[in-house]
Enzyme design. Sequence first.
Site, short mmCIF file in Angstrom:
data_model
loop_
_atom_site.label_atom_id
_atom_site.label_comp_id
_atom_site.label_asym_id
_atom_site.label_seq_id
_atom_site.Cartn_x
_atom_site.Cartn_y
_atom_site.Cartn_z
N HIS A 177 0.84 -1.19 0.00
CA HIS A 177 0.00 0.00 0.00
C HIS A 177 0.88 1.25 0.00
O HIS A 177 2.09 1.16 0.22
CB HIS A 177 -0.96 0.01 1.21
P1 TYD Z 1 -1.96 -3.16 7.67
O1 TYD Z 1 -1.61 -1.72 7.60
O2 TYD Z 1 -2.85 -3.73 6.63
O3 TYD Z 1 -0.61 -4.00 7.74
P2 TYD Z 1 0.44 -4.32 6.58
O4 TYD Z 1 0.24 -3.30 5.52
O5 TYD Z 1 1.77 -4.23 7.25
O6 TYD Z 1 0.21 -5.69 6.07
O7 TYD Z 1 -2.59 -3.43 9.09
C1 TYD Z 1 -2.99 -4.72 9.53
C2 TYD Z 1 -4.15 -4.55 10.50
O8 TYD Z 1 -3.74 -3.81 11.64
C3 TYD Z 1 -5.33 -3.84 9.88
O9 TYD Z 1 -6.52 -4.46 10.39
C4 TYD Z 1 -5.21 -2.45 10.44
C5 TYD Z 1 -4.56 -2.64 11.79
N1 TYD Z 1 -3.71 -1.53 12.22
C6 TYD Z 1 -4.07 -0.78 13.33
O10 TYD Z 1 -5.11 -1.01 13.95
N2 TYD Z 1 -3.25 0.22 13.73
C7 TYD Z 1 -2.09 0.50 13.10
O11 TYD Z 1 -1.35 1.43 13.51
C8 TYD Z 1 -1.73 -0.26 11.93
C9 TYD Z 1 -0.47 0.02 11.16
C10 TYD Z 1 -2.57 -1.28 11.53
#
Ligand code: TYD
Length: 133
Positions: free
Chosen positions: A50
Amino acid sequence: MSLINWIDLPNRGDERGCLVAIESGKNLPFEIERVYYIHGTQDGVSRGFHAHKKLQQVAVCVAGSCEMRLDDGTEKASFQLDDPAKAIAINPMVWHEMHHFSSDCVLVVFADAAYDESDYIRDYDSFQEAVTR
Ligand code: TYD
């Protein structure tokens, strides 16, 4: 702005071991609003995929290693994060992916804003469209 912006963190270690300090305004180009960390990543799992519209982040592997891939729509870069004293800035509108996590990897990320799903661009075609607009 260049795609790769390393931040060398001061190692205040001594004969007892290492101590790395991070301070807003000193080593980080923003006030820290949020810190999160990724650990226990399963074998073969990649994360990220992303870009953020406005969020500024700085990432550092405080243990283990992973591969970081950055893409601003024009340039792409790929490198290892494996040094607790070397952080990488992830600027807004930079597509980022993390691959090849070592089993002991702890990736700490500092961010300048609270979690906000509406700040994410999770579709690569939409990202490309936004950066070439
Ligand atoms: P995501 O940003 O999709 O992780 P990555 O891109 O590293 O694979 O986040 C995974 C999950 O965690 C999603 O449900 C959102 C949640 N999240 C939070 O609640 N707070 C945060 O600060 C972050 C980064 C993610």
